[in-house]
Design a protein around this motif. Structure first.
Motif, PDB file in Angstrom:
ATOM      1  N   VAL A  83       9.111   5.204  -8.413  1.00 56.71           N
ATOM      2  CA  VAL A  83       9.140   3.805  -7.891  1.00 56.71           C
ATOM      3  C   VAL A  83       8.100   3.562  -7.016  1.00 56.71           C
ATOM      4  N   ASN A  84       7.844   4.563  -6.157  1.00 61.92           N
ATOM      5  CA  ASN A  84       6.646   4.519  -5.389  1.00 61.92           C
ATOM      6  C   ASN A  84       5.326   4.439  -6.078  1.00 61.92           C
ATOM      7  N   ALA A  85       5.150   5.180  -7.027  1.00 61.63           N
ATOM      8  CA  ALA A  85       3.818   5.104  -8.066  1.00 61.63           C
ATOM      9  C   ALA A  85       3.781   3.909  -8.710  1.00 61.63           C
ATOM     10  N   LYS A  86       4.881   3.154  -9.061  1.00 65.77           N
ATOM     11  CA  LYS A  86       4.595   1.972  -9.472  1.00 65.77           C
ATOM     12  C   LYS A  86       4.356   0.886  -8.547  1.00 65.77           C
ATOM     13  N   ARG A  87       5.162   0.992  -7.596  1.00 65.37           N
ATOM     14  CA  ARG A  87       4.849  -0.082  -6.253  1.00 65.37           C
ATOM     15  C   ARG A  87       3.319   0.068  -5.913  1.00 65.37           C
ATOM     16  N   ALA A  88       2.732   1.379  -5.818  1.00 70.30           N
ATOM     17  CA  ALA A  88       1.587   1.526  -5.360  1.00 70.30           C
ATOM     18  C   ALA A  88       0.556   0.960  -6.126  1.00 70.30           C
ATOM     19  N   ALA A  89       0.766   0.899  -7.738  1.00 73.60           N
ATOM     20  CA  ALA A  89      -0.100   0.485  -8.354  1.00 73.60           C
ATOM     21  C   ALA A  89       0.082  -1.136  -8.389  1.00 73.60           C
ATOM     22  N   VAL A  90       1.193  -1.613  -8.208  1.00 70.46           N
ATOM     23  CA  VAL A  90       1.208  -3.086  -8.218  1.00 70.46           C
ATOM     24  C   VAL A  90       0.368  -3.508  -6.812  1.00 70.46           C
ATOM     25  N   GLU A  91       0.461  -2.924  -5.873  1.00 75.08           N
ATOM     26  CA  GLU A  91      -0.048  -3.248  -4.479  1.00 75.08           C
ATOM     27  C   GLU A  91      -1.630  -3.053  -4.782  1.00 75.08           C
ATOM     28  N   ASN A 118      -8.589  -6.114   6.115  1.00 83.78           N
ATOM     29  CA  ASN A 118      -7.721  -5.069   5.993  1.00 83.78           C
ATOM     30  C   ASN A 118      -7.423  -4.895   4.502  1.00 83.78           C
ATOM     31  N   VAL A 119      -7.187  -6.005   3.923  1.00 87.35           N
ATOM     32  CA  VAL A 119      -6.947  -5.975   2.379  1.00 87.35           C
ATOM     33  C   VAL A 119      -8.335  -5.015   1.700  1.00 87.35           C
ATOM     34  N   GLU A 120      -9.400  -5.600   2.000  1.00 90.27           N
ATOM     35  CA  GLU A 120     -10.402  -4.940   1.160  1.00 90.27           C
ATOM     36  C   GLU A 120     -10.639  -3.418   1.713  1.00 90.27           C
ATOM     37  N   ARG A 121     -10.271  -3.080   2.927  1.00 90.63           N
ATOM     38  CA  ARG A 121     -10.622  -1.715   3.401  1.00 90.63           C
ATOM     39  C   ARG A 121      -9.322  -0.937   2.869  1.00 90.63           C
ATOM     40  N   GLU A 122      -8.269  -1.190   2.649  1.00 92.92           N
ATOM     41  CA  GLU A 122      -7.178  -0.588   1.817  1.00 92.92           C
ATOM     42  C   GLU A 122      -7.338  -0.508   0.465  1.00 92.92           C
ATOM     43  N   LEU A 123      -8.091  -1.308  -0.128  1.00 92.43           N
ATOM     44  CA  LEU A 123      -8.581  -1.189  -1.473  1.00 92.43           C
ATOM     45  C   LEU A 123      -9.591  -0.013  -1.666  1.00 92.43           C
ATOM     46  N   GLU A 124     -10.780  -0.086  -0.813  1.00 94.50           N
ATOM     47  CA  GLU A 124     -11.564   0.872  -0.901  1.00 94.50           C
ATOM     48  C   GLU A 124     -11.023   2.300  -0.553  1.00 94.50           C
ATOM     49  N   LEU A 125      -9.935   2.542   0.111  1.00 96.15           N
ATOM     50  CA  LEU A 125      -9.495   3.859   0.211  1.00 96.15           C
ATOM     51  C   LEU A 125      -8.412   4.271  -0.605  1.00 96.15           C
ATOM     52  N   SER A 126      -8.018   3.299  -1.513  1.00 98.34           N
ATOM     53  CA  SER A 126      -7.045   3.535  -2.635  1.00 98.34           C
ATOM     54  C   SER A 126      -7.564   4.393  -3.455  1.00 98.34           C
ATOM     55  N   THR A 127      -6.674   5.199  -4.063  1.00 96.68           N
ATOM     56  CA  THR A 127      -7.022   6.198  -5.170  1.00 96.68           C
ATOM     57  C   THR A 127      -6.871   5.344  -6.545  1.00 96.68           C
ATOM     58  N   ASP A 128      -6.426   4.332  -6.577  1.00 95.50           N
ATOM     59  CA  ASP A 128      -6.220   3.555  -7.859  1.00 95.50           C
ATOM     60  C   ASP A 128      -7.565   3.098  -8.175  1.00 95.50           C
ATOM     61  N   LYS A 129      -8.013   3.037  -9.282  1.00 94.02           N
ATOM     62  CA  LYS A 129      -9.520   2.606  -9.969  1.00 94.02           C
ATOM     63  C   LYS A 129      -9.292   1.679 -11.003  1.00 94.02           C
ATOM     64  N   GLY A 130      -8.024   1.107 -10.675  1.00 91.23           N
ATOM     65  CA  GLY A 130      -7.984  -0.224 -11.998  1.00 91.23           C
ATOM     66  C   GLY A 130      -8.987  -1.224 -11.865  1.00 91.23           C
ATOM     67  N   THR A 131      -8.790  -2.240 -12.647  1.00 94.48           N
ATOM     68  CA  THR A 131      -9.891  -3.158 -12.936  1.00 94.48           C
ATOM     69  C   THR A 131      -9.120  -4.494 -12.575  1.00 94.48           C
ATOM     70  N   TYR A 132      -9.780  -5.428 -12.392  1.00 98.67           N
ATOM     71  CA  TYR A 132      -9.352  -7.096 -12.202  1.00 98.67           C
ATOM     72  C   TYR A 132      -9.023  -7.556 -13.621  1.00 98.67           C
ATOM     73  N   ILE A 133      -7.994  -7.993 -14.003  1.00 94.12           N
ATOM     74  CA  ILE A 133      -7.578  -8.228 -15.645  1.00 94.12           C
ATOM     75  C   ILE A 133      -7.571  -9.925 -15.803  1.00 94.12           C
ATOM     76  N   PRO A 134      -8.597 -10.287 -16.371  1.00 96.55           N
ATOM     77  CA  PRO A 134      -8.770 -11.757 -16.372  1.00 96.55           C
ATOM     78  C   PRO A 134      -7.482 -12.387 -17.393  1.00 96.55           C
TER      79      PRO A 134
END
Length: 956
Positions: A83-91, A118-134
């Motif tokens: 659940v935490n992994a799924k929530r982290a991916a969503v965030e 803060n949102v941009e800073r958290e995104l840079e620190l995140s290990t998730d390297k997904g991409t924006y989906i059009p």
């Protein structure tokens, strides 16, 4: 022979037991093979040796318990990790989307806010390297949606929702009422299930009570593979559902509940995990200060979705409340003030740049379509504001409330020919009613005959009183005749009642069905009296209507063969989600301060499934406070058009749409400040057919529309739209300038000052003085002139017509003579709750059970399918007239219902009337037997005829 390896399950048991801090040694045989421990026979006689064995058993049970705890602990830990992994991916996906669209959020947040940084800073620190989906346009509906083919615009809606889902974003589906938001939501849930691997948490749908049954039926129709749980009912019923959901016997994919049920059990909902939380009619949380808004914060759902065709009602603070729930980390309390100050009619505040910024954000996170921009094969609606004059009684009470005086100059209220008609002979029904009204008003002038202080003097909110008078003077306390009788005076006292009377007399014989909306339940009471006076079959829905009764009346109204012609509905209670497309005429008795409530009410009939042109008549008393309200309502509608209708990739015609709606708003302004020379006077209005009344209002509207078009000075419609948009900002400033207020003392274009005394205490003193000066004779002073009022009883309001509560009696109802099962006599048991009787054997009771159970009821007080009682079934059971079966609304067979009524003729003869807990039908089994068993049918038909004959003789 080597030692055999333990089975895999034994290895797992040892490992789990070790994890728990204990070592469980398997029992080995001589050849070292593992054998199960033999079960102890606990029923044998206890001895010293068995005590030792029991001690061993106790230790073993304790170890097994610890082992189970260890297994659960490991399982929960694994689920938590997933659940935490799924929530982290969503965030992470949500941060990417917000960062990409930062320019939409930034103008709506305080300048000093660093939330987006803060949102941009958290995104840079995140290990998730997904991409924006059009956004990707879907051309096929999910496989799990099997109830029919989705329309193209609904697939576009699913595409938008799927786009937001893949990017982890919460959003709003803001389609106009009646375009299928329910289906689009269910298709999203089906899409999520098809695109999710592994276990998935259920979804939570929170909706008003009026659409709870609709959600269940729509789920059964479109996504039958989904298991749906309805969370609603009494406290014991909710406890049963929670216990079942806690165990393994109740698994579900969707939980449907109401806002009230959620508010009571919010702690239970917050202890569970949800994939989607859907708020149907989500503007319910437009006020962040309400209890339900507060309790919805902190709900553990991965995604949040708001369904509303009206996200903006009165001001932008309501929009902030919705955004606060969707994005609580961004729209915090610090941003609330910006929304509050950007559009406030009470203070004349408006900020066009901020409105534009709100518009830009909404155009991205909300999908908004209207019936005008989509090919849905629904005929258009025709809306007409009907301006009507006040009756004598309405003018009388308006002046009384404005001047706070008992003595009102009757010459200002009644025309000479009206007074003359009181003395006329052989009057028609309407003139007869006016006679009753005039006599009643004259009685009010007799202060000497009134022993109590008039309640109307002590009323506090003048504006509400004046609005009630516009509907009907009898809504005021102490304004109706005493004793009260249903008669023509109910119609003659209110011009709105006169219009409704004329209109229904014109359209009901044609087979049309009508919806009548009012904000006041007291007005619904008076409309009920009117329906009884005219013998018109009707149904009623307001906030006090139980859930099963709502579902019943809606189902009966929608049947091809319906027992109802008119549906009386409270605007707020019945203007949400329900489908009443069998109606082709909508009458709005009054207007809500919130224009979206009226639009939602109209959408009950004008929606998918409607095959006729819906005609909407909004009744407005000319020159009154509700006439002034139109101006403020117009400003609120303008806000809605301004913010919601914008350039949306899914709505290419939004520009044209804005022009059309703007034109519609401009031509429907108030007429309270100017008196139109073409306005109908009262007598002309009373004598005119309904078509001429409508023509007069329609010509007024056409003149205003022509004036607006002339000011544009353009002939081409397309160029007209462009010009209108080009001048939009100037028009906005003109429309929004100043403070929008309703002046209660502005009546028919003139200011009516309040006469002394100035406060309620002085009013009471003046009343006491009037009481002391009152003469015992029949002379009344009005406006400095003396009148003699004859003291004689009215010949039109006899005691036999009085509608009064029946005298209370201790006499109980009688019972039937035949067993409800076998239709035979003999030794019968009486049901303690209704006139039914039965043989003990037929009911499955022994003599011992009869002696032990002093309170016995027949089988019709429990659902034949699920065995739930009346209370647990929502407060109503559907009982068969011709067999022992009864059904709750959940177990009632689908399809048209063979309705009998709220009571049975045979019960009326026994002194048993209508009960809110019962409605009588003929069940499917009996209907089938009626068709196949001729003897059975003839026997019952003979009994029906005999009962009707007895009832007619009693009533005669």
């Amino acid at each position: 022979m080597g030692v055999k390896s333990p089975p895999p399950m034994a290895k797992l048991s040892v490992a789990l037991a070790s994890q728990a801090g204990r070592t469980l040694r398997p029992r080995l045989s001589e050849n070292n093979a593992v054998h199960p421990r033999p079960k102890k026979n606990l029923k044998r006689r206890v001895s010293d040796s068995t005590i030792e064995n029991l001690d061993d058993l106790s230790v073993l049970k304790k170890r097994k318990g610890e082992q189970k705890k260890a297994v659960r602990g490991l399982s929960n830990a694994f689920v938590t990790i997933v659940v935490n992994a799924k929530r982290a991916a969503v965030e992470a996906a949500r941060r990417r989307w917000i960062t990409r669209h930062r320019h939409l959020f930034e103008p709506l947040l305080p300048p000093s806010s660093n939330l987006l940084d803060n949102v941009e800073r958290e995104l840079e620190l995140s290990t998730d390297k997904g991409t924006y989906i059009p956004i990707h346009q879907l051309d096929e509906q999910p496989r799990l949606v099997t109830g029919g083919a989705m329309k193209d615009y609904q697939l576009q809606g699913l595409s938008f929702l799927a786009w937001m889902y893949h990017n982890g974003m919460n959003c709003i589906l803001g389609d106009e009422m009646g375009l299928g938001k329910t289906l689009q939501t269910l298709s999203l849930l089906a899409y999520v299930k098809e695109n999710t691997t592994g276990a998935m948490d259920p979804h939570l749908i929170i909706c008003p009570l009026s659409v709870l049954s609709s959600w269940e039926s729509e789920c059964a129709r479109w996504v039958p593979s989904f298991k749906v749980m309805r969370f609603h009912g009494s406290q014991s019923e909710r406890a049963r559902i929670k216990n079942a959901a806690r165990g393994s016997e109740l698994k579900f994919d969707i939980c449907v509940t109401t806002y009230d049920a959620y508010a009571v059990e919010d702690s239970w909902f917050k202890t569970r995990r949800w994939t989607y939380c859907v708020l149907d009619e989500g503007h319910k949380i437009k006020n962040a200060e309400t209890e339900i808004s507060g309790k919805l914060q902190g709900l553990g759902a991965l995604y949040r979705l708001i369904l509303t065709g009206t996200p903006i009602h009165n001001n932008l603070l309501e929009l902030w409340s919705l955004l606060h729930w969707l994005y609580p980390a961004l729209f915090t309390a610090a941003s609330e003030r910006l929304f509050k100050d950007s559009f406030d009619l009470s203070r004349g505040l408006y900020d066009l740049p901020f409105l534009n910024s709100a518009q830009n954000l909404l155009s991205t996170i909300m999908l908004r379509r209207t019936k005008a921009t989509i090919e849905i094969n629904v005929p258009p609606k025709e809306e007409l504001t009907v301006f009507i004059p006040l009756t004598e009684a309405q003018r009388f009470w308006t002046y009384r409330l404005l001047t706070r005086m008992d003595a009102v100059d009757l010459q200002q209220i009644f025309e000479e020919d009206v007074v003359g008609k009181v003395k006329g002979e052989s009057p028609g029904a309407l003139e007869k009613g006016r006679q009753e009204v005039l006599e009643h008003l004259q009685e009010h002038m007799k202060s000497s005959e009134s022993g109590n202080k008039s309640q109307w003097k002590r009323l506090m909110n003048l504006l509400i009183q004046l609005r009630q008078v516009c509907d009907h003077p009898y809504l005021l306390p102490d304004a109706e005749p005493d004793p009260y009788a249903i008669g023509e005076h109910v119609v003659a006292a209110s011009s709105k009642m006169v219009v409704i009377d004329k209109l229904l007399a014109d359209i009901l014989p044609k087979g049309e069905r009508v919806l009548i909306f009012s904000q006041w339940t007291g007005m619904l009471d008076l409309l009920e009296d009117f329906m009884e006076l005219r013998d018109i079959p009707y149904a009623r829905l307001d906030g006090s209507t139980t859930r099963p009764r709502r579902a019943l009346d809606i189902k009966l109204f929608q049947q091809d063969k319906s027992p109802y012609q008119v549906f009386l509905i409270s605007t707020k209670a019945g203007g949400l989600g329900i489908n009443l497309t069998k109606a082709s005429t909508v009458i709005m008795c009054d207007s809500d301060w919130n224009p979206q409530n009226d639009l939602q009410a109209i959408a009950r009939a004008h929606r998918i499934g409607q095959t006729k042109v819906v005609k909407v008549y909004r009744l407005i008393c000319s020159g009154s406070v509700e006439d002034q309200m139109l101006d403020r309502i117009r400003r609120k509608l303008f806000l809605s058009v301004k913010v919601m209708n914008s350039d949306n990739p899914a709505a290419d015609e939004s520009t044209v749409l804005k022009s059309r709606e703007l034109m519609d708003i401009l031509r429907k302004g108030s007429s309270a400040l100017t008196q139109d020379s073409d306005d109908m006077d009262l007598q002309t209005f009373l004598d005119a057919p309904i078509s001429k009344v409508f023509d007069a209002s329609r010509s007024r509207e056409n003149r205003k529309e022509a004036k607006v078009k002339h000011e544009l000075d353009l002939e081409d419609e397309g160029e007209q739209d462009k010009k209108l948009l080009a001048d939009a900002e100037e028009e906005e400033k003109t429309l929004l300038s100043g403070i929008a207020q309703v002046q209660s003392r502005l009546f028919e274009g003139q200011y009516v000052p309040r006469t002394k005394p100035a406060n309620n205490k002085q009013i009471a003193e003046e009343w006491d003085a009037l009481q002391k000066r009152a003469r015992p004779d029949n002379i009344v002073t009005v406006g400095g002139m003396q009148f003699i009022v004859a003291r004689q009883p009215s010949d039109t309001m006899q005691a036999k017509d009085v509608k009064s509560a029946p005298a209370k009696t201790i006499k109980r109802h009688e019972w039937e003579d035949w067993c409800i099962y076998c239709r035979d006599g003999g030794e019968l048991v009486l049901c303690q709750s209704c006139p039914r009787v039965f043989h003990p054997g037929c009911h499955g009771l022994s003599k011992a059970q009869l002696q032990r159970s002093p309170f016995i009821r027949c089988p019709q007080h429990v659902c034949a399918s699920c065995q739930r009682g009346t209370t647990d079934a929502g407060g109503m059971l559907f009982r068969c007239q011709t067999c022992p079966q009864a059904f709750c609304e959940d177990c009632l067979p689908s399809g048209d219902m063979d309705a009998v009524g709220a009571t049975l003729p045979e019960f009326v003869l026994l002194g048993y009337g209508e009960k809110a807990s019962a409605y009588y039908i003929r069940c499917d089994d009996c209907q089938h037997r009626f068709k196949t068993d001729t003897q059975f049918r003839q026997s019952w038909e003979g009994e029906f005829q005999e009962t009707e004959a007895k009832l007619e003789s009693v009533l005669a």
